[in-house]
Design a protein around this motif. Structure first.
Motif, mmCIF file in Angstrom:
data_model
loop_
_atom_site.group_PDB
_atom_site.id
_atom_site.type_symbol
_atom_site.label_atom_id
_atom_site.label_comp_id
_atom_site.label_asym_id
_atom_site.label_seq_id
_atom_site.Cartn_x
_atom_site.Cartn_y
_atom_site.Cartn_z
ATOM 1 N N TYR A 47 0.932 -1.137 0.024
ATOM 2 C CA TYR A 47 -0.037 0.131 -0.098
ATOM 3 C C TYR A 47 1.157 1.251 -0.152
ATOM 4 O O TYR A 47 1.882 1.623 0.717
ATOM 5 C CB TYR A 47 -0.994 0.011 1.261
ATOM 6 N N ASP A 48 0.590 2.141 -1.089
ATOM 7 C CA ASP A 48 1.388 3.315 -0.992
ATOM 8 C C ASP A 48 0.663 4.451 -0.081
ATOM 9 O O ASP A 48 -0.437 4.964 -0.532
ATOM 10 C CB ASP A 48 1.438 3.721 -2.432
ATOM 11 N N HIS B 168 -2.078 6.920 -1.366
ATOM 12 C CA HIS B 168 -3.250 5.890 -1.113
ATOM 13 C C HIS B 168 -3.920 5.033 -2.176
ATOM 14 O O HIS B 168 -4.985 5.371 -2.542
ATOM 15 C CB HIS B 168 -4.198 7.183 -0.510
ATOM 16 N N ARG B 169 -2.942 3.986 -2.368
ATOM 17 C CA ARG B 169 -3.307 3.276 -3.559
ATOM 18 C C ARG B 169 -2.480 1.811 -3.413
ATOM 19 O O ARG B 169 -1.580 1.935 -2.909
ATOM 20 C CB ARG B 169 -3.309 3.777 -5.014
ATOM 21 N N VAL C 65 -0.503 -1.177 -4.371
ATOM 22 C CA VAL C 65 0.773 -1.583 -5.585
ATOM 23 C C VAL C 65 1.247 -2.704 -5.400
ATOM 24 O O VAL C 65 1.038 -3.590 -4.210
ATOM 25 C CB VAL C 65 1.713 -0.428 -5.300
ATOM 26 N N HIS D 236 5.478 2.088 -11.572
ATOM 27 C CA HIS D 236 5.089 3.086 -10.905
ATOM 28 C C HIS D 236 6.532 3.842 -10.099
ATOM 29 O O HIS D 236 6.843 5.038 -10.100
ATOM 30 C CB HIS D 236 4.324 2.919 -9.709
ATOM 31 N N GLU E 161 2.083 -1.527 -11.060
ATOM 32 C CA GLU E 161 0.635 -1.576 -10.921
ATOM 33 C C GLU E 161 0.074 -2.934 -10.266
ATOM 34 O O GLU E 161 0.760 -3.905 -10.515
ATOM 35 C CB GLU E 161 0.035 -1.495 -12.153
ATOM 36 N N GLY F 162 -6.768 2.374 4.625
ATOM 37 C CA GLY F 162 -7.625 2.192 3.244
ATOM 38 C C GLY F 162 -8.733 3.020 3.454
ATOM 39 O O GLY F 162 -9.356 3.626 2.523
ATOM 40 N N ALA G 117 -8.172 6.712 3.379
ATOM 41 C CA ALA G 117 -7.834 7.002 1.834
ATOM 42 C C ALA G 117 -9.104 7.561 1.019
ATOM 43 O O ALA G 117 -9.200 8.246 0.294
ATOM 44 C CB ALA G 117 -7.279 5.969 1.176
#
Length: 582
Positions: free
Chosen positions: A31-32, A36-37, A39, A81, A95, A312, A315
């Protein structure tokens, strides 16, 4: 020391669970925390007993994958990324595609339907076409490296042994061999690796897709499998719509294999009649009926972090508002908005209550006279206006803004973009045998990355291609050297061969003219990169130059919507600085 489940890489990538692990590394669901995504993070795994040299090669393989996919911006290729470092080790951040590998789908559900296999073939062919156009050979095309998502997306992944500028340092060990069951015969026998090796891999992958097993025995002795690949007959798929295409891809001689553009043309009629949903949700359900949605293989350690879950949820929060309410602690907004009153009709009196006026009695409340009431109301309005304006001024002062709104002349215009910084770069475009005459210099933007590869086929003789690619992969300078091209060929022969080789990519020659001070021509042409999700038009400005017996092609390629600005900012700036140095 933090546990494996709570490791954070480079201060932002929180590792959550292992998606897959092998001799070359471990892939994590992560988790980045900055963007907030979710990966995927690939970490090098050093097996016990490896030497320092072998460890360096494993690190180079990881970076090789990053360099390869950084060049590619294609819907059928996993997106890069970031490349992060932690304790000196590189971590490739990519990704995260919620998916299964094609190998998993075949293992769990058996052979694919003709339409499903055609969709896989078209997507992988599109991905390989983009890679080959960028000078990259994947070298390990197989079902395990094809990801299929429930929403229909199909992507090629794992460019870890792709051929690019680092090739020479990666040929001393068997790491570059690829998977024995899907390896091309010429590669297995030690001959030169060309993009045609990927055509074989695509054919072998489609063979497995329609037959349910690899073309060769992947579970047996690897050396025996390679021996069958090199010396044995090529397996034939069962009769069906895809059988001729698979056989045409799995030709023993690389020159006899069907080109990627032809593969996609052959598959189009099948896809045109295929149902909209090819891979139903039942194909993505785990045996237990439960599966994490954010993983692309079965998780090895699937404990979900409580803090990760909380992150999460956070986010989804759009973030703090640009101001605080009466009880808030945030700063005041730069502009508090309109004052809390409206204007009366022209020439009228300002009122604090826009509601319709009520009839006024002859005497005010408590027996006040009409005059006293009017005076009292007037004083109240003055006090209200003073307080309101005072509040407005206070808000502007606290917000560090001028009391009087800025005029149009005072508005600060956005700053102009910083000019591109160029630097003199060197390149080596000698052929694979190291013949002299391939060194050159050219001015290139400082943040562009260099890649080198050998080219063959497409009606053109063998050449060496050096590419300088922008950070986002959208712009490129290509220097292509054809040694000993003359006197057997001419510049006109090159232009004609280029048109034939790009005919399937919508090649359109916009103009061609002789160069004033060099033996050659300048040209501009457009091509179209097609994929299952759309197409991208690209424009190339190039000089085709004769230098002794060598042909040099120096060109800048950009998206067509940038062609006007790129001609001045890139082509006119870069190409005149090109010089052959020896």
């Amino acid at each position: 020391m933090a546990s494996e489940e709570t490791r954070v890489v480079a201060g932002r990538y929180r590792l959550r669970s292992v998606l897959g692990s092998g001799s070359m590394g471990t892939v994590w669901s992560a988790y980045d925390e900055f963007l907030h995504r979710p990966v995927a993070v690939k970490e090098i795994l050093l097996p016990p007993g490896v030497t320092a040299g072998q460890a360096d090669e494993l690190r180079e393989r990881t970076l090789r994958e990053a360099r390869a996919i950084a060049v590619l911006s294609h819907p059928n290729v996993i997106t890069l990324h970031d490349v992060a470092r932690q304790d000196g080790e590189p971590f490739v951040v990519m990704e995260l595609l919620p998916s299964h590998s094609l190998a998993e789908l075949i293992r769990d559900h058996g052979p694919l339907s003709v339409e499903q296999a055609a969709a896989v073939g078209d997507a992988v062919a599109a991905a390989l076409g983009a890679a080959h156009n960028a000078g990259i050979t994947h070298r390990d095309v197989k079902p395990g490296n094809v990801l299929v998502a429930e929403d229909g997306r199909i992507k090629l992944t794992d460019f870890g042994i792709a051929r690019n500028v680092s090739d020479a340092s990666m040929t001393r060990t068997g790491m570059t061999l690829g998977s024995p069951a899907y390896i091309a015969p010429e590669v297995a026998s030690g001959r030169a690796v060309t993009p045609a090796a990927d055509l074989w891999g695509l054919g072998a992958t489609l063979f497995c897709a329609v037959e349910g097993h690899p073309p060769y025995d992947a579970d047996g002795d690897p050396l025996e499998t390679i021996g069958r690949v090199v010396k044995g007959d090529v397996p034939r798929p069962s009769p069906g719509p895809l059988a001729p295409l698979i056989s045409a891809l799995m030709a023993k001689e690389p020159r006899d294999r069907m080109p990627l553009a032809q593969v996609r043309r052959e598959l189009y009629p099948i896809l045109e009649k295929a149902p909209r949903v090819l891979f139903g949700p039942e194909m993505f359900a785990a045996a237990s009926g439960q599966r994490e949605a954010a993983t692309d293989t079965r998780e090895i350690s699937a404990s979900r972090l409580a803090e990760g879950l909380a992150e999460g949820e956070l986010a989804a929060d759009p973030g703090p508002l640009p101001f605080a309410g009466p009880s808030g602690t945030g700063e005041l907004a730069p502009d508090p908005g309109p004052l809390p009153f409206g204007a009366a009709p022209s020439g009228g009196t300002l009122t604090a209550d826009p509601a319709p006026a009520r009839p006024v009695a002859a005497s005010g409340p408590g027996g006040r006279s009409v005059r006293a009431t009017v005076v009292l109301v007037a004083v109240s309005i003055v006090v209200f206006l003073t307080a309101a304006f005072g509040g407005f001024v206070a808000a502007r002062v606290i917000g560090a803004q001028p009391v009087v709104p800025p005029s149009k002349e005072q508005t600060v215009e956005p700053s102009a973009p910083q000019p591109t910084v160029f630097e003199r770069r060197t390149g080596e475009a000698s052929n694979v045998k190291g013949a002299p005459g391939g060194a050159f210099t050219v001015d290139v933007p400082v943040d562009w990355t260099r890649f080198t590869s050998s080219q063959a086929g497409d009606d053109l003789p063998p050449s060496t291609l050096v590419q300088f690619v922008s950070a986002d992969g959208s712009q490129m300078l290509a220097v292509n050297h054809f040694p000993k091209y003359f006197p057997a060929n001419s510049v006109t022969d090159y232009v004609s061969a280029l048109g034939r080789s790009r005919s399937n990519a919508g090649f359109t020659l916009v103009y061609e003219a002789k160069l004033a001070e060099q033996d050659g021509v300048t040209m501009m042409y457009r091509t179209i990169d097609r994929s299952t999700t759309g197409s991208v038009s690209r424009t190339t400005y190039a000089n085709v130059i004769r230098q002794g017996t060598s042909l040099w092609v120096v060109g800048v390629t950009v998206p067509t919507d940038q062609e006007e600005t790129a001609k001045v900012a890139l082509y006119d700036r870069i190409v005149p600085t090109f010089q052959v140095t020896g």
